[in-house]
Design a protein around this motif. Structure first.
Motif, PDB file in Angstrom:
ATOM      1  N   GLU A 390      49.156  27.401  41.905  1.00 27.91           N
ATOM      2  CA  GLU A 390      48.758  27.324  43.314  1.00 27.91           C
ATOM      3  C   GLU A 390      47.245  27.260  43.412  1.00 27.91           C
ATOM      4  O   GLU A 390      46.522  27.583  42.466  1.00 27.91           O
ATOM      5  CB  GLU A 390      49.304  28.507  44.114  1.00 27.91           C
ATOM      6  CG  GLU A 390      48.693  29.850  43.773  1.00 27.91           C
ATOM      7  CD  GLU A 390      49.197  30.960  44.686  1.00 27.91           C
ATOM      8  OE1 GLU A 390      49.130  30.788  45.915  1.00 27.91           O
ATOM      9  OE2 GLU A 390      49.650  31.991  44.162  1.00 27.91           O
ATOM     10  N   LEU A 391      46.783  26.828  44.593  1.00 28.31           N
ATOM     11  CA  LEU A 391      45.340  26.705  44.807  1.00 28.31           C
ATOM     12  C   LEU A 391      44.676  28.080  44.906  1.00 28.31           C
ATOM     13  O   LEU A 391      45.264  29.050  45.383  1.00 28.31           O
ATOM     14  CB  LEU A 391      45.063  25.949  46.113  1.00 28.31           C
ATOM     15  CG  LEU A 391      45.498  24.494  46.181  1.00 28.31           C
ATOM     16  CD1 LEU A 391      45.136  23.914  47.550  1.00 28.31           C
ATOM     17  CD2 LEU A 391      44.846  23.684  45.072  1.00 28.31           C
ATOM     18  N   HIS A 392      43.438  28.111  44.438  1.00 32.53           N
ATOM     19  CA  HIS A 392      42.547  29.239  44.703  1.00 32.53           C
ATOM     20  C   HIS A 392      41.216  28.642  45.129  1.00 32.53           C
ATOM     21  O   HIS A 392      40.946  27.477  44.850  1.00 32.53           O
ATOM     22  CB  HIS A 392      42.355  30.090  43.444  1.00 32.53           C
ATOM     23  CG  HIS A 392      43.641  30.626  42.899  1.00 32.53           C
ATOM     24  ND1 HIS A 392      44.315  31.669  43.485  1.00 32.53           N
ATOM     25  CD2 HIS A 392      44.399  30.230  41.857  1.00 32.53           C
ATOM     26  CE1 HIS A 392      45.434  31.903  42.812  1.00 32.53           C
ATOM     27  NE2 HIS A 392      45.514  31.035  41.822  1.00 32.53           N
ATOM     28  N   ASP A 393      40.387  29.426  45.799  1.00 29.13           N
ATOM     29  CA  ASP A 393      39.032  28.915  46.042  1.00 29.13           C
ATOM     30  C   ASP A 393      38.004  29.931  45.582  1.00 29.13           C
ATOM     31  O   ASP A 393      38.152  31.125  45.755  1.00 29.13           O
ATOM     32  CB  ASP A 393      38.827  28.397  47.469  1.00 29.13           C
ATOM     33  CG  ASP A 393      38.742  29.465  48.535  1.00 29.13           C
ATOM     34  OD1 ASP A 393      39.276  30.565  48.313  1.00 29.13           O
ATOM     35  OD2 ASP A 393      38.149  29.181  49.583  1.00 29.13           O
ATOM     36  N   HIS A 446      34.887  35.827  43.540  1.00 30.32           N
ATOM     37  CA  HIS A 446      36.324  36.034  43.714  1.00 30.32           C
ATOM     38  C   HIS A 446      36.990  34.818  44.314  1.00 30.32           C
ATOM     39  O   HIS A 446      36.326  33.873  44.750  1.00 30.32           O
ATOM     40  CB  HIS A 446      36.563  37.265  44.614  1.00 30.32           C
ATOM     41  CG  HIS A 446      35.921  37.202  45.984  1.00 30.32           C
ATOM     42  ND1 HIS A 446      36.542  36.630  47.063  1.00 30.32           N
ATOM     43  CD2 HIS A 446      34.706  37.630  46.427  1.00 30.32           C
ATOM     44  CE1 HIS A 446      35.742  36.736  48.127  1.00 30.32           C
ATOM     45  NE2 HIS A 446      34.623  37.322  47.768  1.00 30.32           N
ATOM     46  N   CYS A 447      38.320  34.858  44.359  1.00 31.60           N
ATOM     47  CA  CYS A 447      39.094  33.893  45.126  1.00 31.60           C
ATOM     48  C   CYS A 447      39.012  34.323  46.582  1.00 31.60           C
ATOM     49  O   CYS A 447      39.165  35.495  46.902  1.00 31.60           O
ATOM     50  CB  CYS A 447      40.552  33.894  44.672  1.00 31.60           C
ATOM     51  SG  CYS A 447      41.605  32.881  45.746  1.00 31.60           S
ATOM     52  N   HIS A 448      38.789  33.327  47.498  1.00 34.58           N
ATOM     53  CA  HIS A 448      38.654  33.705  48.910  1.00 34.58           C
ATOM     54  C   HIS A 448      39.963  33.631  49.688  1.00 34.58           C
ATOM     55  O   HIS A 448      39.972  33.751  50.905  1.00 34.58           O
ATOM     56  CB  HIS A 448      37.546  32.917  49.616  1.00 34.58           C
ATOM     57  CG  HIS A 448      36.804  33.763  50.610  1.00 34.58           C
ATOM     58  ND1 HIS A 448      37.394  34.249  51.759  1.00 34.58           N
ATOM     59  CD2 HIS A 448      35.553  34.262  50.600  1.00 34.58           C
ATOM     60  CE1 HIS A 448      36.511  34.982  52.418  1.00 34.58           C
ATOM     61  NE2 HIS A 448      35.401  35.007  51.734  1.00 34.58           N
ATOM     62  N   LEU A 449      41.098  33.410  49.016  1.00 41.61           N
ATOM     63  CA  LEU A 449      42.371  33.754  49.663  1.00 41.61           C
ATOM     64  C   LEU A 449      42.429  35.279  49.557  1.00 41.61           C
ATOM     65  O   LEU A 449      42.582  35.822  48.465  1.00 41.61           O
ATOM     66  CB  LEU A 449      43.560  33.101  48.965  1.00 41.61           C
ATOM     67  CG  LEU A 449      43.816  31.636  49.371  1.00 41.61           C
ATOM     68  CD1 LEU A 449      43.072  30.691  48.468  1.00 41.61           C
ATOM     69  CD2 LEU A 449      45.287  31.332  49.374  1.00 41.61           C
ATOM     70  N   LEU A 450      42.254  35.956  50.681  1.00 37.69           N
ATOM     71  CA  LEU A 450      42.007  37.398  50.594  1.00 37.69           C
ATOM     72  C   LEU A 450      43.224  38.159  50.075  1.00 37.69           C
ATOM     73  O   LEU A 450      43.083  39.239  49.516  1.00 37.69           O
ATOM     74  CB  LEU A 450      41.548  37.941  51.946  1.00 37.69           C
ATOM     75  CG  LEU A 450      40.215  37.354  52.439  1.00 37.69           C
ATOM     76  CD1 LEU A 450      39.789  38.020  53.741  1.00 37.69           C
ATOM     77  CD2 LEU A 450      39.115  37.497  51.395  1.00 37.69           C
ATOM     78  N   SER A 451      44.431  37.576  50.236  1.00 38.82           N
ATOM     79  CA  SER A 451      45.598  38.267  49.670  1.00 38.82           C
ATOM     80  C   SER A 451      45.511  38.257  48.138  1.00 38.82           C
ATOM     81  O   SER A 451      45.974  39.196  47.488  1.00 38.82           O
ATOM     82  CB  SER A 451      46.894  37.614  50.142  1.00 38.82           C
ATOM     83  OG  SER A 451      46.995  36.308  49.631  1.00 38.82           O
ATOM     84  N   HIS A 452      44.907  37.233  47.554  1.00 40.30           N
ATOM     85  CA  HIS A 452      44.722  37.186  46.097  1.00 40.30           C
ATOM     86  C   HIS A 452      43.604  38.142  45.664  1.00 40.30           C
ATOM     87  O   HIS A 452      43.740  38.882  44.706  1.00 40.30           O
ATOM     88  CB  HIS A 452      44.374  35.763  45.647  1.00 40.30           C
ATOM     89  CG  HIS A 452      45.441  34.744  45.958  1.00 40.30           C
ATOM     90  ND1 HIS A 452      45.285  33.415  45.705  1.00 40.30           N
ATOM     91  CD2 HIS A 452      46.681  34.888  46.494  1.00 40.30           C
ATOM     92  CE1 HIS A 452      46.375  32.762  46.082  1.00 40.30           C
ATOM     93  NE2 HIS A 452      47.230  33.637  46.573  1.00 40.30           N
ATOM     94  N   GLU A 453      42.509  38.086  46.422  1.00 37.72           N
ATOM     95  CA  GLU A 453      41.366  38.967  46.105  1.00 37.72           C
ATOM     96  C   GLU A 453      41.801  40.435  46.104  1.00 37.72           C
ATOM     97  O   GLU A 453      41.478  41.199  45.191  1.00 37.72           O
ATOM     98  CB  GLU A 453      40.257  38.740  47.143  1.00 37.72           C
ATOM     99  CG  GLU A 453      39.100  39.717  47.027  1.00 37.72           C
ATOM    100  CD  GLU A 453      38.214  39.719  48.265  1.00 37.72           C
ATOM    101  OE1 GLU A 453      37.908  38.631  48.772  1.00 37.72           O
ATOM    102  OE2 GLU A 453      37.837  40.809  48.712  1.00 37.72           O
ATOM    103  N   GLY A 456      43.566  41.687  43.055  1.00 42.46           N
ATOM    104  CA  GLY A 456      42.892  41.713  41.759  1.00 42.46           C
ATOM    105  C   GLY A 456      41.963  40.571  41.424  1.00 42.46           C
ATOM    106  O   GLY A 456      41.191  40.674  40.462  1.00 42.46           O
ATOM    107  N   MET A 457      42.023  39.443  42.168  1.00 39.53           N
ATOM    108  CA  MET A 457      41.291  38.239  41.745  1.00 39.53           C
ATOM    109  C   MET A 457      39.823  38.300  42.187  1.00 39.53           C
ATOM    110  O   MET A 457      39.356  37.519  43.021  1.00 39.53           O
ATOM    111  CB  MET A 457      41.988  36.998  42.311  1.00 39.53           C
ATOM    112  CG  MET A 457      41.691  35.732  41.562  1.00 39.53           C
ATOM    113  SD  MET A 457      42.723  34.380  42.162  1.00 39.53           S
ATOM    114  CE  MET A 457      43.775  34.077  40.750  1.00 39.53           C
ATOM    115  N   MET A 458      39.106  39.234  41.579  1.00 41.36           N
ATOM    116  CA  MET A 458      37.694  39.441  41.900  1.00 41.36           C
ATOM    117  C   MET A 458      37.030  40.041  40.659  1.00 41.36           C
ATOM    118  O   MET A 458      37.663  40.746  39.882  1.00 41.36           O
ATOM    119  CB  MET A 458      37.566  40.388  43.097  1.00 41.36           C
ATOM    120  CG  MET A 458      36.132  40.693  43.498  1.00 41.36           C
ATOM    121  SD  MET A 458      35.957  41.100  45.274  1.00 41.36           S
ATOM    122  CE  MET A 458      36.838  42.662  45.384  1.00 41.36           C
TER     123      MET A 458
HETATM  124 CU    CU Z   1      43.483  32.725  45.071  1.00 33.26          CU
END
Ligand code: CU
Length: 465
Positions: A390-393, A446-453, A456-458
């Motif tokens: 899936e995409l991340h930004d 970090h990834c700016h999809l905040l549900s991902h951040e 853990g994605m930070m």
């Molecule tokens: Cu993401």
């Protein structure tokens, strides 16, 4: 004393909200259009912007629905802060939520230390914190934004409505042909409502798209008139693909970074956290839709339908058309200045109980660990690889960067970004200048999809002298 005052303020707000809400009704249900409205804005005076933001649970109205949400100052769209390079923002954050919060100034090139843009600070429930943000005298002009950045709480608080615009003035000052044009702020947020509360469904499911908190508001624009639209994706997780029927957009800035030339385009792709500033010229008389197209973020991601965001009515006496400049101001190409390389990998996994977990370089966020150390003065090329379906930004604090490659394809140097999409199973290359002394200290990427951040994605970075 403070409590009594709060009650009075809440009472005044309730009155204001009722008056405000009466007009803000879903036009589909009501049959009457909702007029486009700007967020309130407050400007610095004498080089200082003093402001208080109070995080509270409040009753707000979105379209024809009333809901209790977490917002600033009782409003789904808090004030836009307007400052000039060199100014000081003195911001008091009052936390009346029952959970921690804090404040990040997205995209600003300000110090990450002390009481400045320090996301390692936490304001506990009932707490108050005084922030000071010194905007450097050489700060780029453009659209930035503010939102909470407390780990594990960012997604929920931004999804509820805690985000607002921050403008550093002066974007078009050097271009006489554009002097005096009307400007509008369009803040894009989506909200999932259920029985008077914000629902926690999967990303994009049964969500209401809003512009400045309004459902499909109507903007009126004379034929030929040129306007500057400052568009911010200030929601938590959605991508936007904007089109305006019968019109092109003329991009002048991305992520608060002016472009070297005006870029004409039919579609604006804005990842979560991103901003674009565009010129729009009123076209044929009649009614046109500003829409966002359907989005699919990949096999492991989310799919959501398109939506009409606003209605644009071209009417009234024609305005004399302005000739747009083709070039703006030069942007430095960083490719010959690279001093080092790194690779950052986004990936995903599952917790033992079946929940989602998101990694950078195989690790979840730990505020007490330093993941990357950089010496001030370095100019680094980073490869950001997406090892997921899936995409991340990618977003990094305190800096803007040059995008040089997407899946191996060289990218034109129009301008810098602070938030950029990373394709599924693909990679991008960016060049980050760690050259501004203001960024010395510890901050995050970090990834700016905040549900991902939040899952853990930070990661942390320290810039040292
Ligand atoms: Cu993401």
């Amino acid at each position: 004393m403070r409590f009594a005052l709060a009650v009075v303020q809440a009472g005044a707000l309730a009155v204001a909200l009722t008056a405000w809400s009466a007009e803000n009704v879903d036009p589909i249900r009501r049959g009457a259009p909702t007029a486009f409205r700007e967020p309130l804005s407050i400007s610095s005076r004498g080089g200082v912007l003093p402001v208080t933001l109070t995080a509270t649970r409040s009753s707000i109205r979105i379209g024809d629905q009333q809901a209790i949400t977490e917002v600033y100052d009782g409003s789904y769209i808090p004030p836009t802060f307007r400052v000039r390079p060199g100014d000081l923002i003195r911001l008091r954050l009052v936390n009346r939520l029952d959970e921690p919060t804090n404040l990040h100034t997205h995209g600003l090139h300000v110090s990450p230390e002390g009481n400045s843009d320090n996301v390692f600070l936490t304001v506990p429930p009932g707490g108050t914190h005084d922030f000071t943000f010194r905007i450097p005298a050489n700060h780029p002009p453009g659209l930035f934004w503010y939102h909470p950045h407390a780990h594990h709480f960012s997604n929920e608080q931004v999804r509820n409505g805690m985000s607002g615009a921050l403008i550093v003035e002066g974007l078009l000052d050097s271009f006489p042909a554009l002097r005096g044009i009307k400007e509008r702020v369009l803040l894009l947020k989506d909200i999932q409502l259920d029985s008077g509360h914000v629902a926690n469904r999967s990303i994009g499911v049964r969500t209401t798209r809003t512009v400045n908190g309004l459902v499909n508001p109507t903007l009126v624009l004379p034929p030929g008139e040129t306007e500057l639209w400052r568009i911010g994706n200030v929601g938590a997780n959605l991508y936007y693909r904007l089109q305006l029927d019968g019109h092109r957009f003329y991009e002048v800035a991305r992520d608060g970074n002016r472009l070297a030339r005006i870029v004409a385009t039919d579609e604006l792709f804005i990842p979560p956290g991103g901003r674009v500033e565009v010129l729009v010229q009123g076209g044929e008389r009649g009614t046109h839709s500003l829409r966002t197209l359907a989005m699919n973020t990949g096999p492991a991601g989310n799919q959501y339908p398109g939506a009409v965001l606003a209605t644009v009515r071209i009417e009234g006496p024609a305005a004399p058309p302005r000739t747009l400049p083709t070039t703006l101001l030069p942007v430095q190409d960083l490719r010959r200045r690279v001093t080092g390389h790194r690779t950052v990998v986004f990936s995903e996994g599952e917790t033992p109980d079946g929940g989602d977990v998101f990694f950078i370089d195989g690790k979840t966020f730990d505020p007490d660990r330093i993941d990357t150390r950089v010496r001030l003065g370095a100019v680094e090329e980073w490869t950001i690889r997406n090892d997921s379906d899936e995409l991340h930004d990618f977003h990094i604090h305190q800096a803007a960067f040059q995008l040089v490659e997407v899946n191996g394809a060289p990218q034109p140097l129009d301008g810098y970004y602070d938030t950029v999409n990373v394709p599924v199973r693909g990679e991008i290359k960016i060049i980050i200048p760690f050259t501004d002394p203001v960024m010395v200290g510890k901050f995050v990427y970090h990834c700016h999809l905040l549900s991902h951040e939040d899952k853990g994605m930070m990661a942390t970075i320290e810039v040292v002298r």
